[in-house]
Design a protein around this motif. Sequence first.
Motif, PDB file in Angstrom:
ATOM      1  N   VAL A 102       6.631  -5.477 -39.801  1.00 27.72           N
ATOM      2  CA  VAL A 102       6.745  -4.792 -41.098  1.00 27.72           C
ATOM      3  C   VAL A 102       8.172  -4.925 -41.647  1.00 27.72           C
ATOM      4  CG1 VAL A 102       6.638  -2.534 -42.250  1.00 27.72           C
ATOM      5  CG2 VAL A 102       4.854  -3.204 -40.615  1.00 27.72           C
ATOM      6  N   ILE A 103       9.160  -4.849 -40.763  1.00 28.16           N
ATOM      7  CA  ILE A 103      10.547  -5.044 -41.207  1.00 28.16           C
ATOM      8  C   ILE A 103      10.724  -6.440 -41.794  1.00 28.16           C
ATOM      9  CG2 ILE A 103      12.919  -5.350 -40.350  1.00 28.16           C
ATOM     10  CD1 ILE A 103      12.382  -2.981 -38.462  1.00 28.16           C
ATOM     11  N   MET A 104      10.096  -7.448 -41.188  1.00 30.86           N
ATOM     12  CA  MET A 104      10.190  -8.800 -41.733  1.00 30.86           C
ATOM     13  C   MET A 104       9.455  -8.914 -43.074  1.00 30.86           C
ATOM     14  SD  MET A 104      12.238  -9.966 -39.620  1.00 30.86           S
ATOM     15  CE  MET A 104      12.414 -11.486 -40.572  1.00 30.86           C
ATOM     16  N   ALA A 105       8.407  -8.112 -43.259  1.00 29.12           N
ATOM     17  CA  ALA A 105       7.754  -8.061 -44.574  1.00 29.12           C
ATOM     18  C   ALA A 105       8.749  -7.577 -45.624  1.00 29.12           C
ATOM     19  CB  ALA A 105       6.539  -7.137 -44.528  1.00 29.12           C
ATOM     20  N   GLY A 106       9.511  -6.526 -45.274  1.00 35.77           N
ATOM     21  CA  GLY A 106      10.543  -6.033 -46.190  1.00 35.77           C
ATOM     22  C   GLY A 106      11.607  -7.073 -46.474  1.00 35.77           C
ATOM     23  N   THR A 107      11.923  -7.885 -45.461  1.00 38.95           N
ATOM     24  CA  THR A 107      12.887  -8.974 -45.667  1.00 38.95           C
ATOM     25  C   THR A 107      12.355  -9.973 -46.688  1.00 38.95           C
ATOM     26  OG1 THR A 107      13.612  -8.721 -43.366  1.00 38.95           O
ATOM     27  CG2 THR A 107      14.242 -10.747 -44.494  1.00 38.95           C
ATOM     28  N   GLY A 108      11.051 -10.267 -46.617  1.00 37.31           N
ATOM     29  CA  GLY A 108      10.446 -11.165 -47.593  1.00 37.31           C
ATOM     30  C   GLY A 108      10.543 -10.618 -49.005  1.00 37.31           C
ATOM     31  N   TRP A 109      10.281  -9.331 -49.171  1.00 36.27           N
ATOM     32  CA  TRP A 109      10.376  -8.736 -50.501  1.00 36.27           C
ATOM     33  C   TRP A 109      11.828  -8.671 -50.988  1.00 36.27           C
ATOM     34  CZ3 TRP A 109       6.727  -4.366 -48.542  1.00 36.27           C
ATOM     35  CH2 TRP A 109       5.417  -4.855 -48.519  1.00 36.27           C
ATOM     36  N   ALA A 110      12.743  -8.437 -50.048  1.00 35.02           N
ATOM     37  CA  ALA A 110      14.166  -8.469 -50.420  1.00 35.02           C
ATOM     38  C   ALA A 110      14.563  -9.863 -50.891  1.00 35.02           C
ATOM     39  CB  ALA A 110      15.030  -8.039 -49.227  1.00 35.02           C
ATOM     40  N   ALA A 111      14.026 -10.897 -50.223  1.00 35.73           N
ATOM     41  CA  ALA A 111      14.292 -12.273 -50.649  1.00 35.73           C
ATOM     42  C   ALA A 111      13.737 -12.521 -52.046  1.00 35.73           C
ATOM     43  CB  ALA A 111      13.677 -13.259 -49.653  1.00 35.73           C
TER      44      ALA A 111
END
Length: 392
Positions: free
Chosen positions: A367-376
Motif C-alpha cells: 500500500v505504501i508503494m501504491a502511495g509512491t505511485g500516486w506521488a509520482a
Amino acid sequence: MSHGRELWRIAPAVYLPALLYGIGQGAIAPVVAVSATHLGASVAVAGLVVAAAGLGQVIGDIPAGAITNRVGERTAMLGATVLVAMALAACLMVPTVWGLAIAIGCTGLAGAVWGLARQAYLSEAVPIQLRARALSTLGGVQRIGSFIGPFLGAGAMKFLGTDGAYWVHLVAAGLACVVLLSLPDVANRRGKGPLAAQSTWGVIRDHFPVLRTLGVGALLVGAVRASRQVVIPLWAQHIGLDPQTTSVIFGLSGAVDMLLFYPAGSVMDRFGRKWVAVPSMLVLGSAHLLLPLTHTTATLTAVALLMGIGNGLGAGVIMTLGADASPPVGRAQFLGAFRLFADTGNGAGPLLLAGAAALLGLGPAIVIMAGTGWAAATAMHRWIPAHRPTDP
C-alpha cells in the motif's frame, strides 16, 4: 514524412543493438543469484550480488555522461560493450563470491554508459516531432530483449549449465558491437567552442532546478516501477501459488507491458508527455493498492496485467522527459545526472518495500508503494512542462 523516413533510416543501427543487449541482460538476470550460491554465498549475500548491477549503474551514470560527451555516442557504446564482455568473461572464471559481485557491478557500469549513449544519440538524431516515439520504441525494444533473454539463456543452460546464460550475453554483446560499427555518428551536431567543454558539475549546477523537481519525479517513477517486479512474486508466494504459476503470471504481465510502447510514444508526441506519464503512474499505483486484495490465481493475474498496462504506458517517458529538458550543449552530461535520479529510484524502490514489509508486513508495504505511485503521478502533473504542439 521526411521525418519518418529519417527515423526508419537509423532504426536498424539503433534498435538492433538495443535488442541484442537487452537479450543478454535478460539471459543472465535469473542466474546471477544461482551463480553466487554455487560459489558458497548465502541467500542474503546472493541478493547483494544481484544488487551490484544496480549499484554499478547508479555509480556509472554521472561518469557515463562525461565519457559520452567527450568521445561521442558510438565510441562510448563500443567501449561499454568491451567492458561488459570483460565482465562476463570474469563471471565465467572468478572463484569467489566477491569477485562475481565486482564483475556483476561492472555489467552495471557498462549498462549505464550504454543506456545513456543510446538515449543521447536518439535525442540528437531524431526530430523533436518523433522524439517520444523514438525513445519509447527504445524502451520497448529493451523490454522485448529482456523478455526473450531468459528463454535463450535457459536453452543454452541445457548444454552449458549456468555458464550458458553468460555465454548468451557474451555472444549478444559481440553481435551488438558488430552492428554498432554501422551506426552513423552525430558528434557534429554538438555545441562547439569553449561552452562544449563545460564541466559535468557545471552542467548539473546550471540545470539543478530541473533536477530537483522533474528529477525527483523520475526517482519516484523508478521506485514504483522497480517495486512492481518484486511485489508480484512476493504476493504470489504469500497466497500460496507455486513458482511455475508465478512465472506464467509475471510473463503475461511482461507481455502486456511490451505491447504498449509505440502507442504510448505516439500519444506523447501528439498530445504531450503528461498524457502518458500521469495515467501510467495512476494505474500502477492503483494496481499496487488492489494487489493485497487478491487471493486467487485469477485475481492476481488480473492485477498483474493491470500493472503491465501501467508500466507499458510509461515506456520511454523518463528518457523522453530527460531529452526534452537536456540542453544542446552538455546534453550527455545532463542526461547522466537525470538518469541518476531514475536509477536511484530503481534501487530504492525494492529497499523501501523490504523495509516497510519488515516493520509493517507485506500488505501495508505494498500500500505504501501504491502511495509512491500516486506521488509520482502528482509530481509528473506538476513539473512536466506544458506541451507545445508539433506537426507529427
